[in-house]
Scaffold this active site. Structure first.
Site, short mmCIF file in Angstrom:
data_model
loop_
_atom_site.label_atom_id
_atom_site.label_comp_id
_atom_site.label_asym_id
_atom_site.label_seq_id
_atom_site.Cartn_x
_atom_site.Cartn_y
_atom_site.Cartn_z
N LYS A 1 0.83 -1.20 0.00
CA LYS A 1 0.00 0.00 0.00
C LYS A 1 0.87 1.26 0.00
O LYS A 1 2.10 1.19 0.20
CB LYS A 1 -0.93 -0.04 1.22
N TYR B 1 -12.44 -2.72 -3.24
CA TYR B 1 -13.00 -2.69 -1.88
C TYR B 1 -14.52 -2.75 -1.87
O TYR B 1 -15.14 -2.36 -0.88
CB TYR B 1 -12.50 -1.45 -1.15
N ARG C 1 -1.37 -14.37 4.17
CA ARG C 1 -2.03 -13.65 5.26
C ARG C 1 -1.31 -13.86 6.59
O ARG C 1 -1.27 -12.96 7.44
CB ARG C 1 -3.52 -14.03 5.35
N ARG D 1 2.78 -6.46 9.35
CA ARG D 1 2.06 -5.41 10.08
C ARG D 1 2.55 -5.28 11.52
O ARG D 1 2.63 -4.18 12.07
CB ARG D 1 0.56 -5.70 10.04
N ASN E 1 -1.89 0.04 7.36
CA ASN E 1 -1.47 -1.33 7.64
C ASN E 1 -0.65 -1.98 6.53
O ASN E 1 -0.51 -3.21 6.47
CB ASN E 1 -2.64 -2.19 8.12
N GLU F 1 -9.39 -10.81 -7.67
CA GLU F 1 -8.61 -9.59 -7.44
C GLU F 1 -7.43 -9.49 -8.42
O GLU F 1 -7.12 -8.41 -8.91
CB GLU F 1 -8.11 -9.56 -6.00
#
Ligand code: DAT
Ligand code: MG
Length: 151
Positions: free
Chosen positions: A9, A49, A85, A102, A112, A126
């Site tokens: 991000k 999203y 994850r 994170r 995050n 995605e």
């Protein structure tokens, strides 16, 4: 083999953590099958999203992901979604374990650092939202047999 979409991000890119984040997924054994730096449009952000559209934080989520360039990756491997994850850590960095991205680099839920798909089905959806077929490469690594027990 299972695939997942990873996004470094804007905060991860701006803080110079892109390489460190990619390194962790590579070291885990996940195979990069697509990767690029892009500026996410509001349209793509809202699509990505969409399941959060009714949540109160939807606007800030879209603002955040479109605020600066991101690095998007399609990663492949056994249990790629769950493994990625685990490497990313809990949604709120304050609750993420040490040793996760994170947990090691973040403090707040709105900063995050990284996105990872939450199911194999969503991984494929995605990836298709962010990559054309021509941008994805199916390939084998010479190390695959030392990472994947069966290919
Ligand atoms: P994750 O990114 O761990 O898959 P998610 O899909 O539930 O988490 O939510 C997407 C993003 O939305 C998440 O990375 C941060 C933000 N978010 C989630 N829950 C939130 C909350 N309660 N308040 C503010 N932002 C939140
Ligand atoms: Mg999610």
């Amino acid at each position: 083999m299972e695939r997942t979409l990873i996004i470094v991000k804007p905060d991860g890119v701006q803080r110079g953590l892109t390489g460190e984040i990619i390194r962790r997924f590579e070291a885990r054994g996940l195979r990069i099958v697509g990767m690029k730096l892009i500026q996410v449009s509001r349209e793509l952000a809202e699509k990505h999203y969409d399941i959060h559209r009714e949540r109160p934080f939807f606007g800030s989520l879209v603002d955040y992901i479109t605020s600066s360039p991101v690095v998007v990756m399609a990663l492949e491997g056994t249990n790629a979604v769950e493994a990625a994850r685990g490497t990313i850590g809990a949604t709120n960095p304050a609750k993420a374990g040490a040793g996760t991205i994170r947990g090691d680099f973040g403090l707040e839920i709105g900063r995050n650092l990284v996105h990872g798909s939450d199911s194999p089905e969503n991984g494929l959806i995605e990836i298709a939202n962010f990559f054309t077929d021509a941008e994805l490469v199916s390939w084998g690594r010479d190390t695959d047999r030392w990472i994947f027990e069966t290919k």
